[in-house]
Design an enzyme around this catalytic site. Sequence first.
Site, PDB file in Angstrom:
ATOM      1  N   CYS A  13       6.902  -6.978   7.437  1.00 16.12           N
ATOM      2  CA  CYS A  13       8.076  -6.450   8.142  1.00 16.12           C
ATOM      3  C   CYS A  13       8.483  -7.423   9.223  1.00 16.12           C
ATOM      4  O   CYS A  13       7.644  -7.889   9.989  1.00 16.12           O
ATOM      5  CB  CYS A  13       7.753  -5.086   8.750  1.00 16.12           C
ATOM      6  SG  CYS A  13       9.168  -4.338   9.587  1.00 16.12           S
ATOM      7  N   CYS A  38       3.710   8.441   0.935  1.00 13.74           N
ATOM      8  CA  CYS A  38       4.336   7.515   1.876  1.00 13.74           C
ATOM      9  C   CYS A  38       4.489   6.160   1.173  1.00 13.74           C
ATOM     10  O   CYS A  38       3.495   5.572   0.748  1.00 13.74           O
ATOM     11  CB  CYS A  38       3.434   7.391   3.102  1.00 13.74           C
ATOM     12  SG  CYS A  38       4.011   6.196   4.303  1.00 13.74           S
ATOM     13  N   CYS A  73      -0.218   2.477   8.858  1.00 15.55           N
ATOM     14  CA  CYS A  73       0.592   1.529   8.087  1.00 15.55           C
ATOM     15  C   CYS A  73       0.034   0.124   8.140  1.00 15.55           C
ATOM     16  O   CYS A  73      -0.229  -0.400   9.201  1.00 15.55           O
ATOM     17  CB  CYS A  73       1.990   1.450   8.672  1.00 15.55           C
ATOM     18  SG  CYS A  73       2.768   3.006   8.814  1.00 15.55           S
ATOM     19  N   CYS A 118       2.215  -2.519  15.752  1.00 16.30           N
ATOM     20  CA  CYS A 118       2.154  -2.145  14.322  1.00 16.30           C
ATOM     21  C   CYS A 118       1.458  -3.206  13.486  1.00 16.30           C
ATOM     22  O   CYS A 118       1.736  -4.397  13.618  1.00 16.30           O
ATOM     23  CB  CYS A 118       3.576  -1.923  13.820  1.00 16.30           C
ATOM     24  SG  CYS A 118       3.672  -1.643  12.045  1.00 16.30           S
ATOM     25  N   ASN A 165      -2.874   4.850  15.992  1.00 12.48           N
ATOM     26  CA  ASN A 165      -3.969   4.368  15.162  1.00 12.48           C
ATOM     27  C   ASN A 165      -4.300   2.972  15.626  1.00 12.48           C
ATOM     28  O   ASN A 165      -3.514   2.053  15.390  1.00 12.48           O
ATOM     29  CB  ASN A 165      -3.487   4.274  13.706  1.00 12.48           C
ATOM     30  CG  ASN A 165      -4.074   5.354  12.853  1.00 12.48           C
ATOM     31  OD1 ASN A 165      -5.277   5.573  12.854  1.00 12.48           O
ATOM     32  ND2 ASN A 165      -3.213   6.024  12.127  1.00 12.48           N
ATOM     33  N   CYS A 221       7.228  -4.946  15.577  1.00 10.89           N
ATOM     34  CA  CYS A 221       6.879  -4.102  16.724  1.00 10.89           C
ATOM     35  C   CYS A 221       5.471  -4.469  17.188  1.00 10.89           C
ATOM     36  O   CYS A 221       4.599  -4.752  16.359  1.00 10.89           O
ATOM     37  CB  CYS A 221       6.955  -2.628  16.346  1.00 10.89           C
ATOM     38  SG  CYS A 221       8.589  -2.194  15.720  1.00 10.89           S
ATOM     39  N   SER A 262      12.156   5.918  14.905  1.00  7.79           N
ATOM     40  CA  SER A 262      11.006   5.485  15.690  1.00  7.79           C
ATOM     41  C   SER A 262      11.507   5.134  17.088  1.00  7.79           C
ATOM     42  O   SER A 262      11.953   4.025  17.327  1.00  7.79           O
ATOM     43  CB  SER A 262      10.360   4.256  15.049  1.00  7.79           C
ATOM     44  OG  SER A 262       9.785   4.629  13.822  1.00  7.79           O
ATOM     45  N   LEU A 263      11.445   6.103  17.967  1.00  9.49           N
ATOM     46  CA  LEU A 263      11.983   5.876  19.311  1.00  9.49           C
ATOM     47  C   LEU A 263      10.889   5.294  20.211  1.00  9.49           C
ATOM     48  O   LEU A 263      11.057   4.231  20.787  1.00  9.49           O
ATOM     49  CB  LEU A 263      12.530   7.194  19.871  1.00  9.49           C
ATOM     50  CG  LEU A 263      13.260   7.090  21.203  1.00  9.49           C
ATOM     51  CD1 LEU A 263      14.528   6.256  21.072  1.00  9.49           C
ATOM     52  CD2 LEU A 263      13.596   8.473  21.759  1.00  9.49           C
ATOM     53  N   HIS A 264       9.801   6.012  20.367  1.00  7.98           N
ATOM     54  CA  HIS A 264       8.581   5.540  21.039  1.00  7.98           C
ATOM     55  C   HIS A 264       8.685   5.284  22.534  1.00  7.98           C
ATOM     56  O   HIS A 264       7.671   5.006  23.178  1.00  7.98           O
ATOM     57  CB  HIS A 264       8.006   4.277  20.374  1.00  7.98           C
ATOM     58  CG  HIS A 264       7.693   4.427  18.915  1.00  7.98           C
ATOM     59  ND1 HIS A 264       7.211   5.580  18.369  1.00  7.98           N
ATOM     60  CD2 HIS A 264       7.816   3.552  17.884  1.00  7.98           C
ATOM     61  CE1 HIS A 264       7.039   5.417  17.060  1.00  7.98           C
ATOM     62  NE2 HIS A 264       7.408   4.209  16.748  1.00  7.98           N
ATOM     63  N   SER A 306      12.356   6.765   7.584  1.00  6.46           N
ATOM     64  CA  SER A 306      12.111   6.442   8.996  1.00  6.46           C
ATOM     65  C   SER A 306      12.606   5.035   9.298  1.00  6.46           C
ATOM     66  O   SER A 306      12.332   4.092   8.561  1.00  6.46           O
ATOM     67  CB  SER A 306      10.605   6.525   9.259  1.00  6.46           C
ATOM     68  OG  SER A 306      10.304   6.044  10.544  1.00  6.46           O
ATOM     69  N   GLU A 341       0.819  -1.206   0.000  1.00  7.57           N
ATOM     70  CA  GLU A 341       0.000   0.000   0.000  1.00  7.57           C
ATOM     71  C   GLU A 341       0.857   1.261   0.000  1.00  7.57           C
ATOM     72  O   GLU A 341       2.001   1.261   0.438  1.00  7.57           O
ATOM     73  CB  GLU A 341      -0.953  -0.002   1.177  1.00  7.57           C
ATOM     74  CG  GLU A 341      -0.256  -0.046   2.508  1.00  7.57           C
ATOM     75  CD  GLU A 341      -1.225  -0.286   3.650  1.00  7.57           C
ATOM     76  OE1 GLU A 341      -1.944  -1.293   3.612  1.00  7.57           O
ATOM     77  OE2 GLU A 341      -1.247   0.542   4.556  1.00  7.57           O
ATOM     78  N   GLY A 399       7.257  -1.942   6.164  1.00 10.18           N
ATOM     79  CA  GLY A 399       8.636  -2.393   5.999  1.00 10.18           C
ATOM     80  C   GLY A 399       9.644  -1.542   6.734  1.00 10.18           C
ATOM     81  O   GLY A 399       9.359  -0.426   7.160  1.00 10.18           O
ATOM     82  N   GLU A 400      10.834  -2.107   6.905  1.00  6.59           N
ATOM     83  CA  GLU A 400      11.934  -1.384   7.537  1.00  6.59           C
ATOM     84  C   GLU A 400      12.933  -1.023   6.428  1.00  6.59           C
ATOM     85  O   GLU A 400      13.623  -1.896   5.897  1.00  6.59           O
ATOM     86  CB  GLU A 400      12.575  -2.282   8.614  1.00  6.59           C
ATOM     87  CG  GLU A 400      13.908  -1.800   9.147  1.00  6.59           C
ATOM     88  CD  GLU A 400      13.935  -0.336   9.562  1.00  6.59           C
ATOM     89  OE1 GLU A 400      13.086   0.098  10.362  1.00  6.59           O
ATOM     90  OE2 GLU A 400      14.828   0.391   9.072  1.00  6.59           O
TER      91      GLU A 400
HETATM   92  N1  SAH Z   1       9.793   0.577   9.775  1.00  8.04           N
HETATM   93  C1  SAH Z   1      10.028   1.965   9.825  1.00  8.04           C
HETATM   94  C2  SAH Z   1       9.180   2.767   8.873  1.00  8.04           C
HETATM   95  C3  SAH Z   1       7.757   2.334   8.726  1.00  8.04           C
HETATM   96  S1  SAH Z   1       6.706   2.575  10.124  1.00  8.04           S
HETATM   97  C4  SAH Z   1       9.865   2.469  11.240  1.00  8.04           C
HETATM   98  O1  SAH Z   1       9.401   1.736  12.095  1.00  8.04           O
HETATM   99  O2  SAH Z   1      10.251   3.608  11.475  1.00  8.04           O
HETATM  100  C5  SAH Z   1       6.455   4.332  10.088  1.00  8.04           C
HETATM  101  C6  SAH Z   1       6.017   4.920  11.409  1.00  8.04           C
HETATM  102  O3  SAH Z   1       4.662   4.529  11.720  1.00  8.04           O
HETATM  103  C7  SAH Z   1       6.867   4.453  12.577  1.00  8.04           C
HETATM  104  O4  SAH Z   1       7.230   5.529  13.398  1.00  8.04           O
HETATM  105  C8  SAH Z   1       5.946   3.504  13.263  1.00  8.04           C
HETATM  106  O5  SAH Z   1       6.328   3.329  14.578  1.00  8.04           O
HETATM  107  C9  SAH Z   1       4.606   4.164  13.075  1.00  8.04           C
HETATM  108  N2  SAH Z   1       3.458   3.292  13.332  1.00  8.04           N
HETATM  109  C10 SAH Z   1       3.366   1.974  13.156  1.00  8.04           C
HETATM  110  N3  SAH Z   1       2.143   1.518  13.540  1.00  8.04           N
HETATM  111  C11 SAH Z   1       1.451   2.605  13.945  1.00  8.04           C
HETATM  112  C12 SAH Z   1       0.125   2.801  14.460  1.00  8.04           C
HETATM  113  N4  SAH Z   1      -0.720   1.783  14.602  1.00  8.04           N
HETATM  114  N5  SAH Z   1      -0.244   4.056  14.788  1.00  8.04           N
HETATM  115  C13 SAH Z   1       0.596   5.099  14.623  1.00  8.04           C
HETATM  116  N6  SAH Z   1       1.850   4.976  14.141  1.00  8.04           N
HETATM  117  C14 SAH Z   1       2.270   3.741  13.816  1.00  8.04           C
HETATM  118 FE1  SF4 Z   2       8.220  -2.738  10.953  1.00  4.18          FE
HETATM  119 FE2  SF4 Z   2       8.227  -0.088  11.399  1.00  4.18          FE
HETATM  120 FE3  SF4 Z   2       6.025  -1.580  11.859  1.00  4.18          FE
HETATM  121 FE4  SF4 Z   2       8.105  -1.826  13.456  1.00  4.18          FE
HETATM  122  S1  SF4 Z   2       6.865   0.027  13.188  1.00  4.18           S
HETATM  123  S2  SF4 Z   2       6.903  -3.512  12.594  1.00  4.18           S
HETATM  124  S3  SF4 Z   2       9.788  -1.566  12.034  1.00  4.18           S
HETATM  125  S4  SF4 Z   2       6.994  -1.202   9.898  1.00  4.18           S
END
Ligand code: SAH
Ligand code: SF4
Length: 356
Positions: free
Chosen positions: A111, A104, A340, A118, A296, A115, A218-220, A195, A91, A163-164
């Site tokens: 992936c 995007c 995503c 996600c 989300n 995480c 993506s620190l979180h 990212s 997508e 994806g990463e």
């Molecule tokens: N894999 C890479 C890039 C793709 S994810 C990464 O993790 O950075 C892009 C961003 O969307 C990341 O910051 C990720 O943590 C965030 N993300 C993933 N799932 C999400 C969700 N359900 N709600 C909000 N942000 C989310």
């Molecule tokens: Fe992969 Fe990024 Fe989602 Fe983590 S947040 S599972 S690295 S796409």
Amino acid sequence: MKPSIYGLRKENLIDWLAEHGEKKFRATQIWEWLYQKRVTAFDQMTNLSKSMIALLEENFMINPLKQMVVQEASDGTVKYLFELPDKNMIETVLMRQEYGLSVCVTTQVGCSIGCSFCASGLLKKNRDLTAGEIVAQIMLVQHYFDERGLDERVSHVVVMGIGEPFDNYDNVMDFIHVINDAKGLAIGARHITVSTSGLAPKIRQFADNGLQINLAISLHAPNNQVRTSMMRINKQYPIERLMDAIDYYLDKTNRRITFEYIMLSGVNDHVEHAKELADLLKDKKKLVYVNLIPYNPVSEHDQYSRSGKADVLKFYDVLKKNGINCVIRKEHGTDIDAACGQLRSKQMKKTKKVTA
Ligand code: SAH
Ligand code: SF4
């Protein structure tokens, strides 16, 4: 399967043509047809000889993607579901920002980082996308506007889809070189953001690439305990290693880094966490920017829910008081599964139901 010509950097196209006894200026012509006039078939390249067109057709395809679903949200966000030649689905999301059209892109089918919050991580990585498949996402969105007679250009790109990107480093870098080419789409490096979940060695490699691309991390979470609970990659590259790589990047590039921080109720959104985060970033205040992101909801991850407004504001205040640049990110397309992996995972379930 023939590769997509979109995956070739200009210099690769020049080399390929030279191997086939063709002059360099042919590359310029082909490049203009692909990225300026944006034709969709080689036989539309009318200043090329018949034999040249046949040679291209024999060796390449142009567009490897098939558009399956398009959803438009009330705020102008458009979400595309594309099918790859091997029938996998990916997508792509288009967002309308004040500064222009931003796309995007997805870099992998699924992936493997996995995480725990996600939707993309639910679908284990099936394969990397080729550079051509990533470029094609931009091209199809641009065609979508061209076909409607809208004189609008994709001006910004965020590599934040499924994806990463640093787990598919070389293809992502080829993609960036293609879209950045001044005689092609000419999307400025400063308008491209990658990212990563924090693959420390790749952050160092990225620091050395010489382009002015933006980096988001993506620190979180502000400490290893909370971060590992959300992102198992933190076991391999804990915060200390990540910060070392980031220091290297900042030293080398002097470019500002964005830290992404999804606000999860009761998990990482306490005032204490904000203080810890401010502390973690205090020695690089001038070069960091924190993005507080509304979560989300993903139905499979129902242990998580979005932080309340008051908690987000308190968190924001603590960061600000400590001199950390910070914004609360606006949402896009919440009425169309814009997080995503959400459209894709929904579609896969539907497909499974149909085939079951
Ligand atoms: N894999 C890479 C890039 C793709 S994810 C990464 O993790 O950075 C892009 C961003 O969307 C990341 O910051 C990720 O943590 C965030 N993300 C993933 N799932 C999400 C969700 N359900 N709600 C909000 N942000 C989310
Ligand atoms: Fe992969 Fe990024 Fe989602 Fe983590 S947040 S599972 S690295 S796409």
